[in-house]
Motif scaffolding. Structure first.
Motif, mmCIF file in Angstrom:
data_model
loop_
_atom_site.group_PDB
_atom_site.id
_atom_site.type_symbol
_atom_site.label_atom_id
_atom_site.label_comp_id
_atom_site.label_asym_id
_atom_site.label_seq_id
_atom_site.Cartn_x
_atom_site.Cartn_y
_atom_site.Cartn_z
ATOM 1 N N GLY A 57 0.779 -1.234 0.000
ATOM 2 C CA GLY A 57 0.000 0.000 0.000
ATOM 3 C C GLY A 57 0.806 1.279 0.000
ATOM 4 O O GLY A 57 0.283 2.343 0.349
ATOM 5 N N ALA A 58 2.057 1.198 -0.394
ATOM 6 C CA ALA A 58 2.916 2.386 -0.425
ATOM 7 C C ALA A 58 3.557 2.500 -1.812
ATOM 8 O O ALA A 58 3.173 1.802 -2.737
ATOM 9 N N SER A 59 4.519 3.385 -1.946
ATOM 10 C CA SER A 59 5.217 3.570 -3.220
ATOM 11 C C SER A 59 6.558 4.251 -2.959
ATOM 12 O O SER A 59 6.836 4.678 -1.836
ATOM 13 N N LEU A 60 7.355 4.371 -4.011
ATOM 14 C CA LEU A 60 8.615 5.113 -3.865
ATOM 15 C C LEU A 60 8.346 6.558 -3.467
ATOM 16 O O LEU A 60 9.127 7.162 -2.741
ATOM 17 N N ALA A 61 7.225 7.115 -3.908
ATOM 18 C CA ALA A 61 6.882 8.504 -3.586
ATOM 19 C C ALA A 61 6.517 8.683 -2.111
ATOM 20 O O ALA A 61 6.572 9.802 -1.600
ATOM 21 N N SER A 62 6.152 7.588 -1.440
ATOM 22 C CA SER A 62 5.778 7.711 -0.027
ATOM 23 C C SER A 62 6.901 7.305 0.923
ATOM 24 O O SER A 62 6.692 7.187 2.128
ATOM 25 N N LEU A 63 8.113 7.120 0.380
ATOM 26 C CA LEU A 63 9.265 6.820 1.240
ATOM 27 C C LEU A 63 9.521 7.974 2.200
ATOM 28 O O LEU A 63 9.493 9.143 1.798
ATOM 29 N N VAL A 64 9.791 7.643 3.448
ATOM 30 C CA VAL A 64 10.136 8.675 4.431
ATOM 31 C C VAL A 64 11.572 8.543 4.913
ATOM 32 O O VAL A 64 12.106 9.466 5.536
ATOM 33 N N GLN A 65 12.208 7.396 4.620
ATOM 34 C CA GLN A 65 13.614 7.207 4.985
ATOM 35 C C GLN A 65 14.152 6.025 4.200
ATOM 36 O O GLN A 65 13.438 5.061 3.944
ATOM 37 N N VAL A 66 15.419 6.128 3.767
ATOM 38 C CA VAL A 66 16.069 5.078 2.985
ATOM 39 C C VAL A 66 17.481 4.862 3.530
ATOM 40 O O VAL A 66 18.162 5.814 3.906
ATOM 41 N N GLN A 67 17.883 3.591 3.554
ATOM 42 C CA GLN A 67 19.273 3.243 3.844
ATOM 43 C C GLN A 67 19.827 2.521 2.633
ATOM 44 O O GLN A 67 19.157 1.643 2.079
ATOM 45 N N CYS A 68 21.008 2.894 2.210
ATOM 46 C CA CYS A 68 21.667 2.264 1.071
ATOM 47 C C CYS A 68 23.047 1.779 1.499
ATOM 48 O O CYS A 68 23.770 2.499 2.182
ATOM 49 N N ILE A 69 23.366 0.550 1.111
ATOM 50 C CA ILE A 69 24.653 -0.038 1.444
ATOM 51 C C ILE A 69 25.369 -0.367 0.146
ATOM 52 O O ILE A 69 24.801 -1.028 -0.731
ATOM 53 N N LEU A 70 26.585 0.103 0.002
ATOM 54 C CA LEU A 70 27.419 -0.197 -1.154
ATOM 55 C C LEU A 70 28.600 -1.042 -0.682
ATOM 56 O O LEU A 70 29.219 -0.713 0.335
ATOM 57 N N SER A 71 28.890 -2.114 -1.401
ATOM 58 C CA SER A 71 30.029 -2.941 -1.010
ATOM 59 C C SER A 71 31.348 -2.228 -1.300
ATOM 60 O O SER A 71 32.375 -2.545 -0.701
ATOM 61 N N ASP A 72 31.308 -1.246 -2.202
ATOM 62 C CA ASP A 72 32.501 -0.476 -2.553
ATOM 63 C C ASP A 72 32.092 0.983 -2.718
ATOM 64 O O ASP A 72 31.397 1.335 -3.684
ATOM 65 N N MET A 73 32.501 1.830 -1.800
ATOM 66 C CA MET A 73 32.112 3.241 -1.851
ATOM 67 C C MET A 73 32.677 3.962 -3.070
ATOM 68 O O MET A 73 32.227 5.060 -3.396
ATOM 69 N N ALA A 74 33.603 3.344 -3.784
ATOM 70 C CA ALA A 74 34.091 3.931 -5.035
ATOM 71 C C ALA A 74 32.972 3.996 -6.075
ATOM 72 O O ALA A 74 33.062 4.759 -7.038
ATOM 73 N N ASN A 75 31.898 3.219 -5.882
ATOM 74 C CA ASN A 75 30.743 3.229 -6.795
ATOM 75 C C ASN A 75 29.707 4.282 -6.417
ATOM 76 O O ASN A 75 28.625 4.319 -7.005
#
Length: 118
Positions: A57-75
């Protein structure tokens, strides 16, 4: 709809008090393969996040917080360009960090979103 394989014991998402909390989403194609290109892996993970949010019942437009993990911060720059193209404004607060991921994935995303009114 293709469901991502499970890499442990968890729920894909849970709704509590009108908020959708998702597990981490990694980038797999519909046939269960990790894309070769990093940008495509990020797109696939965001697409899975979107499918999960819509199911609850939600969508990307209703996101209120996101966490992103990158295995290599060079990306980071490549990730940020794809994220900017995929996540609608107003963009939610985001926490991005580096760390090892399961099964040699290079990107994972976790979202918290408000359930949208019917």
């Amino acid at each position: 709809m293709t469901q991502q394989p499970s890499f442990g014991t968890y729920s894909s998402a849970r709704v509590a008090s009108g908020i959708v909390f998702t597990s981490g989403k990694v980038g797999l194609t519909d046939d269960g393969v990790r894309p070769e290109a990093f940008a495509d892996e990020v797109r696939a993970a965001i697409a899975d996040l979107e499918r999960t949010l819509v199911e609850h019942g939600a969508s990307l437009a209703s996101l209120v917080q996101v966490q992103c993990i990158l295995s290599d911060m060079a990306n980071f720059d490549e990730f940020n360009a794809v994220y900017t193209e995929c996540i609608p404004a107003p963009v939610p607060p985001r926490f991005t960090h580096g760390g090892a991921l399961v099964q040699n994935f290079r990107f994972e995303i976790v979202g918290i979103a408000e359930v949208e009114s019917a």
